[in-house]
Motif scaffolding. Sequence first.
Motif, PDB file in Angstrom:
ATOM      1  N   ASP A  69      -6.825 -14.967  13.327  1.00 22.61           N
ATOM      2  CA  ASP A  69      -8.042 -14.175  13.507  1.00 22.61           C
ATOM      3  C   ASP A  69      -8.919 -14.795  14.438  1.00 22.61           C
ATOM      4  OD1 ASP A  69      -7.087 -12.682  11.365  1.00 22.61           O
ATOM      5  OD2 ASP A  69      -7.835 -14.237   9.946  1.00 22.61           O
ATOM      6  N   SER A  70      -8.404 -15.042  15.705  1.00 23.58           N
ATOM      7  CA  SER A  70      -9.379 -15.510  16.778  1.00 23.58           C
ATOM      8  C   SER A  70      -9.867 -17.044  16.671  1.00 23.58           C
ATOM      9  CB  SER A  70     -10.461 -14.596  17.197  1.00 23.58           C
ATOM     10  OG  SER A  70     -10.066 -13.354  17.176  1.00 23.58           O
ATOM     11  N   PHE A  71      -9.452 -17.837  15.436  1.00 19.99           N
ATOM     12  CA  PHE A  71      -9.882 -18.922  15.349  1.00 19.99           C
ATOM     13  C   PHE A  71      -8.640 -20.013  15.000  1.00 19.99           C
ATOM     14  CE2 PHE A  71     -13.529 -16.578  13.645  1.00 19.99           C
ATOM     15  CZ  PHE A  71     -14.597 -17.045  14.236  1.00 19.99           C
ATOM     16  N   TRP A  72      -8.812 -21.113  15.406  1.00 19.73           N
ATOM     17  CA  TRP A  72      -7.813 -22.131  15.246  1.00 19.73           C
ATOM     18  C   TRP A  72      -7.915 -22.846  13.881  1.00 19.73           C
ATOM     19  CZ3 TRP A  72      -3.652 -22.542  18.595  1.00 19.73           C
ATOM     20  CH2 TRP A  72      -3.768 -21.779  19.746  1.00 19.73           C
ATOM     21  N   HIS A  73      -6.608 -22.827  13.402  1.00 21.38           N
ATOM     22  CA  HIS A  73      -6.847 -23.568  11.889  1.00 21.38           C
ATOM     23  C   HIS A  73      -5.693 -24.871  11.844  1.00 21.38           C
ATOM     24  CE1 HIS A  73      -8.781 -20.060  10.115  1.00 21.38           C
ATOM     25  NE2 HIS A  73      -8.365 -19.394  11.070  1.00 21.38           N
ATOM     26  N   ASP A  79      -5.108 -24.629   5.906  1.00 21.83           N
ATOM     27  CA  ASP A  79      -5.547 -23.703   7.069  1.00 21.83           C
ATOM     28  C   ASP A  79      -7.004 -23.700   7.126  1.00 21.83           C
ATOM     29  OD1 ASP A  79      -3.084 -22.779   7.795  1.00 21.83           O
ATOM     30  OD2 ASP A  79      -2.938 -21.214   6.321  1.00 21.83           O
ATOM     31  N   TYR A  80      -7.587 -24.665   6.862  1.00 17.84           N
ATOM     32  CA  TYR A  80      -9.003 -24.868   7.287  1.00 17.84           C
ATOM     33  C   TYR A  80      -9.338 -24.953   8.819  1.00 17.84           C
ATOM     34  CZ  TYR A  80     -13.868 -26.405   6.900  1.00 17.84           C
ATOM     35  OH  TYR A  80     -15.514 -26.486   6.923  1.00 17.84           O
ATOM     36  N   TYR A  81     -10.585 -24.886   9.253  1.00 13.26           N
ATOM     37  CA  TYR A  81     -10.919 -24.472  10.484  1.00 13.26           C
ATOM     38  C   TYR A  81     -10.586 -25.972  11.368  1.00 13.26           C
ATOM     39  CZ  TYR A  81     -12.655 -19.970   8.890  1.00 13.26           C
ATOM     40  OH  TYR A  81     -12.865 -18.699   8.490  1.00 13.26           O
ATOM     41  N   ALA A  82     -10.072 -25.775  12.350  1.00 14.13           N
ATOM     42  CA  ALA A  82      -9.871 -26.984  13.334  1.00 14.13           C
ATOM     43  C   ALA A  82     -11.323 -27.194  14.088  1.00 14.13           C
ATOM     44  CB  ALA A  82      -8.712 -26.525  14.344  1.00 14.13           C
ATOM     45  N   SER A  83     -11.232 -28.312  14.557  1.00 16.28           N
ATOM     46  CA  SER A  83     -12.369 -28.958  15.198  1.00 16.28           C
ATOM     47  C   SER A  83     -12.422 -28.403  16.496  1.00 16.28           C
ATOM     48  CB  SER A  83     -12.210 -30.355  15.313  1.00 16.28           C
ATOM     49  OG  SER A  83     -12.968 -31.050  16.408  1.00 16.28           O
ATOM     50  N   PHE A  84     -13.439 -27.762  16.801  1.00 23.06           N
ATOM     51  CA  PHE A  84     -13.487 -27.030  18.270  1.00 23.06           C
ATOM     52  C   PHE A  84     -13.328 -28.085  19.346  1.00 23.06           C
ATOM     53  CE2 PHE A  84     -17.072 -24.660  15.768  1.00 23.06           C
ATOM     54  CZ  PHE A  84     -16.105 -23.703  15.274  1.00 23.06           C
ATOM     55  N   ALA A  89      -9.851 -30.032  23.666  1.00 24.15           N
ATOM     56  CA  ALA A  89      -9.216 -31.439  24.125  1.00 24.15           C
ATOM     57  C   ALA A  89      -7.662 -31.183  24.324  1.00 24.15           C
ATOM     58  CB  ALA A  89      -9.395 -32.698  23.315  1.00 24.15           C
ATOM     59  N   LEU A  90      -7.047 -30.700  23.307  1.00 22.53           N
ATOM     60  CA  LEU A  90      -5.732 -30.413  23.225  1.00 22.53           C
ATOM     61  C   LEU A  90      -5.314 -29.394  24.168  1.00 22.53           C
ATOM     62  CD1 LEU A  90      -2.719 -30.964  21.980  1.00 22.53           C
ATOM     63  CD2 LEU A  90      -3.450 -29.282  20.201  1.00 22.53           C
ATOM     64  N   VAL A  91      -5.897 -28.292  24.069  1.00 24.40           N
ATOM     65  CA  VAL A  91      -5.676 -27.240  25.179  1.00 24.40           C
ATOM     66  C   VAL A  91      -5.784 -27.592  26.451  1.00 24.40           C
ATOM     67  CG1 VAL A  91      -6.520 -24.965  25.928  1.00 24.40           C
ATOM     68  CG2 VAL A  91      -6.342 -25.486  23.636  1.00 24.40           C
ATOM     69  N   MET A 170      -7.379 -35.013   8.889  1.00 22.74           N
ATOM     70  CA  MET A 170      -8.793 -34.820   8.952  1.00 22.74           C
ATOM     71  C   MET A 170      -9.567 -35.190  10.301  1.00 22.74           C
ATOM     72  SD  MET A 170      -9.624 -33.598   6.029  1.00 22.74           S
ATOM     73  CE  MET A 170      -8.003 -32.825   5.687  1.00 22.74           C
ATOM     74  N   ASP A 171      -9.150 -35.787  11.008  1.00 21.95           N
ATOM     75  CA  ASP A 171      -9.616 -35.751  12.284  1.00 21.95           C
ATOM     76  C   ASP A 171      -9.522 -34.593  13.119  1.00 21.95           C
ATOM     77  OD1 ASP A 171     -10.309 -38.597  12.078  1.00 21.95           O
ATOM     78  OD2 ASP A 171      -8.444 -39.306  12.928  1.00 21.95           O
ATOM     79  N   TRP A 172      -8.851 -33.722  12.715  1.00 23.44           N
ATOM     80  CA  TRP A 172      -8.540 -32.349  13.588  1.00 23.44           C
ATOM     81  C   TRP A 172      -9.151 -31.189  12.979  1.00 23.44           C
ATOM     82  CZ3 TRP A 172      -5.485 -31.657  17.741  1.00 23.44           C
ATOM     83  CH2 TRP A 172      -4.758 -32.862  18.332  1.00 23.44           C
ATOM     84  N   VAL A 173      -9.951 -31.388  11.770  1.00 23.49           N
ATOM     85  CA  VAL A 173     -10.658 -30.163  11.139  1.00 23.49           C
ATOM     86  C   VAL A 173     -12.210 -30.125  11.666  1.00 23.49           C
ATOM     87  CG1 VAL A 173      -9.334 -30.161   9.071  1.00 23.49           C
ATOM     88  CG2 VAL A 173     -11.276 -31.583   8.962  1.00 23.49           C
ATOM     89  N   GLN A 174     -12.833 -29.279  11.353  1.00 25.49           N
ATOM     90  CA  GLN A 174     -14.546 -28.970  11.709  1.00 25.49           C
ATOM     91  C   GLN A 174     -15.362 -30.025  10.900  1.00 25.49           C
ATOM     92  OE1 GLN A 174     -15.215 -27.912  14.858  1.00 25.49           O
ATOM     93  NE2 GLN A 174     -17.370 -28.322  14.267  1.00 25.49           N
ATOM     94  N   MET A 175     -15.476 -31.050  11.285  1.00 23.17           N
ATOM     95  CA  MET A 175     -16.414 -32.026  10.432  1.00 23.17           C
ATOM     96  C   MET A 175     -17.683 -32.285  11.453  1.00 23.17           C
ATOM     97  SD  MET A 175     -15.645 -32.616   7.396  1.00 23.17           S
ATOM     98  CE  MET A 175     -14.469 -30.977   6.738  1.00 23.17           C
TER      99      MET A 175
END
Length: 316
Positions: A69-73, A79-84, A89-91, A170-175
């Motif tokens: 749905d256009s968002f990274w999880h 399936d929580y939202y990934a850190s922008f 940085a990964l991309v 947890m370092d990869w989720v939006q926090m």
Amino acid sequence: MLRQHFKIAFLLLILLTPLTIWGGIVGIEHIRTLARGNYFFEQTRSRPDIFSISITFPNGKSVSVEKKDSFWHIKEADDYYASFTRVNALVKLIRDTVIYRADKARDDTYAETLFANSIHITSRDIYGNVVDVADIAPLSDGNKFHNARLNNDGFIYQLIGDFSLSSNVMDWVQMPLFAWDNDFVKSVHSENFEVYRRFRGDDFRNDKENRTYPHVLNLINNFLYLGAEEIKHASTFDLQNYQKSGYYEITLFGGLLYQISIYNKGDEYWLSVRLTRGGIINQASLKILKENSMLYDGWFFKINADKGQLISGFVL
């Protein structure tokens, strides 16, 4: 006659052997020349339909970044939202990693030893088909390049790129959960008390007593930059196993209202949050409300036990 033919063949062998060796050297150098400067993840970076990038670490942990749905999880975080910041940085790493050198792999035993402690990166398209499979070895002493292999093509590459990726999901989720400054808090309402201040920097007070409550800042500071230790969607979180141990409504100057419920089971503490408007709201806060509500709606967040005790046990 046969002896003469043998002499001719021997002379040709002597003449051709150096040429063969030279040709092999030139061929290897040609391969290195062709590879040097190329993008390592060429197939992944050129595909617009990449659905997931999975990273498996030597410690057995995995992080899977998936686009829905256009968002990274993050798959491992329910399936929580990934850190922008992390995803960007990964991309960028996938897009910008270039090859410094390429060599033919010596043998399987050597390769397995070289990549024994490597991270494993797999990219897939929207149909689940593998696009790239890479093993990236850690930096060895004195070497500024990562050794890598790609798609079992028989080569060992040296890469220019920073692959110091975290294995902590947890370092990869939006926090963090809350990123407000305590000066922006206008009022705090719980099941037992309600305090407010008239302007930023003022002391907290209530309407019943002619006194201030500066220690409310201790409560607010426990919310500041609070991160989750685990995340569950409401569909996978069994709320019946927990008891409600606290509730707060925190309103910010600007009109944002955070409705925070605390649940616990033993020394486990979880939060659920609803972001809404607390009366008149300005344009900046309205934008935050529209963009960030999805980060809270339908999610439960496990927090540090000490923080959970302090928040749920706070008294005015």
